[in-house]
Design a protein around this motif. Structure first.
Motif, PDB file in Angstrom:
ATOM      1  N   ASN A  76      53.238  46.932  34.694  1.00  0.00           N
ATOM      2  CA  ASN A  76      54.405  46.351  34.020  1.00  0.00           C
ATOM      3  C   ASN A  76      54.164  46.242  32.522  1.00  0.00           C
ATOM      4  OD1 ASN A  76      55.943  46.154  36.317  1.00  0.00           O
ATOM      5  ND2 ASN A  76      55.402  44.029  36.720  1.00  0.00           N
ATOM      6  N   LYS A  89      54.835  49.635  31.166  1.00  0.00           N
ATOM      7  CA  LYS A  89      56.276  49.921  31.167  1.00  0.00           C
ATOM      8  C   LYS A  89      56.969  49.225  30.011  1.00  0.00           C
ATOM      9  CE  LYS A  89      56.808  50.577  36.144  1.00  0.00           C
ATOM     10  NZ  LYS A  89      57.421  50.007  37.354  1.00  0.00           N
ATOM     11  N   PHE A  90      56.416  48.083  29.587  1.00  0.00           N
ATOM     12  CA  PHE A  90      56.983  47.354  28.456  1.00  0.00           C
ATOM     13  C   PHE A  90      56.468  47.905  27.126  1.00  0.00           C
ATOM     14  CE2 PHE A  90      56.227  43.980  25.312  1.00  0.00           C
ATOM     15  CZ  PHE A  90      57.530  43.647  25.015  1.00  0.00           C
ATOM     16  N   ARG A 124      66.618  45.222  28.315  1.00  0.00           N
ATOM     17  CA  ARG A 124      65.308  45.062  28.966  1.00  0.00           C
ATOM     18  C   ARG A 124      64.871  43.591  28.965  1.00  0.00           C
ATOM     19  NH1 ARG A 124      61.416  49.897  28.772  1.00  0.00           N
ATOM     20  NH2 ARG A 124      62.885  51.599  28.703  1.00  0.00           N
ATOM     21  N   THR A 125      65.184  42.878  27.883  1.00  0.00           N
ATOM     22  CA  THR A 125      64.826  41.465  27.797  1.00  0.00           C
ATOM     23  C   THR A 125      65.587  40.656  28.836  1.00  0.00           C
ATOM     24  OG1 THR A 125      64.377  41.707  25.437  1.00  0.00           O
ATOM     25  CG2 THR A 125      64.735  39.462  26.253  1.00  0.00           C
ATOM     26  N   ALA A 170      64.055  41.474  32.163  1.00  0.00           N
ATOM     27  CA  ALA A 170      62.756  40.813  32.312  1.00  0.00           C
ATOM     28  C   ALA A 170      62.934  39.345  32.675  1.00  0.00           C
ATOM     29  CB  ALA A 170      61.947  40.953  31.034  1.00  0.00           C
ATOM     30  N   GLY A 222      63.235  39.030  36.167  1.00  0.00           N
ATOM     31  CA  GLY A 222      62.099  39.540  36.934  1.00  0.00           C
ATOM     32  C   GLY A 222      62.184  41.028  37.225  1.00  0.00           C
ATOM     33  N   VAL A 247      61.796  44.943  35.772  1.00  0.00           N
ATOM     34  CA  VAL A 247      61.248  45.790  34.716  1.00  0.00           C
ATOM     35  C   VAL A 247      61.986  47.117  34.754  1.00  0.00           C
ATOM     36  CG1 VAL A 247      59.207  46.969  33.836  1.00  0.00           C
ATOM     37  CG2 VAL A 247      58.985  44.691  34.837  1.00  0.00           C
TER      38      VAL A 247
END
Length: 192
Positions: free
Chosen positions: A71, A74-75, A117-118, A121, A124, A126
């Motif tokens: 993860n 991925k970020f 994306r935020t 996230a 939960g 991704v």
């Protein structure tokens, strides 16, 4: 931190060096490349940009091959891409090489997707990069590298390859952004 994430981190750490090289006013000479002159410092910065860009492929390949996708990766991977591309595009506008309106649209898409994306996230979720997003990144990197190198080698024949690639990158930037929001609309709709 695994090896692919360290490679991604190295890409982030190369960005300030790239910015300094493009920003300092040092005359290391220049080369005649057809219709343009290529300052040696821009050549060095362009090579550094290309090396930093290649780490994107290397970390992704290594992570998939050895099943080290995380993860954090991925970020960090798309974040590193956005930071590198944003820095280069802003410098190209300052140099008078890239149209500001194109850069504004590209960066706006990057901020919008980062916002999505935020939100994901926070739920939960991704969101990994899509194939269109990867094509967008590839076309951006090619365009930027060519523009940083003052359109070398196409300057010998007077063909504006870098600028054409920038407009192709703009197309894929918009297309991938729309695709990203359409496919992930439920994330925003279901957000608390």
């Amino acid at each position: 931190m695994n090896v692919p994430n360290r490679i991604t981190l190295s890409r982030i750490l190369l960005i300030p060096i790239f910015i300094i090289l493009m920003s300092i006013n040092v005359d290391w000479g220049s080369w005649d490349i057809g219709e343009n002159n290529l300052p040696v410092i821009h050549f060095v910065a362009g090579l550094l940009f290309i090396i930093a860009s290649m780490t994107d492929w290397i970390d992704g390949y290594y992570a998939r091959k050895y099943h080290l996708v995380t993860n954090l990766g991925k970020f960090m991977d798309p974040l590193a891409d956005k930071l590198l591309v944003a820095a280069a595009l802003i410098l190209l506008v300052e140099m008078g090489v890239a149209p500001a309106w194109v850069v504004i649209i590209i960066l706006s898409r990057e901020f919008a997707v980062t916002g999505l994306r935020t939100i994901a996230a926070g739920e939960g979720i991704v969101l990994a990069a899509s194939k269109l997003g990867k094509l967008k990144t590839l076309t951006q990197l090619i365009a930027i590298a060519c523009l940083l190198l003052h359109n070398f080698p196409f300057s010998f024949i007077g063909f504006p390859f870098g600028l054409i690639m920038l407009y192709i990158a703009l197309f894929f930037t918009i297309l991938s952004g729309v695709d990203y929001f359409v496919k992930n609309w439920n994330v925003m709709r279901n957000s608390k």
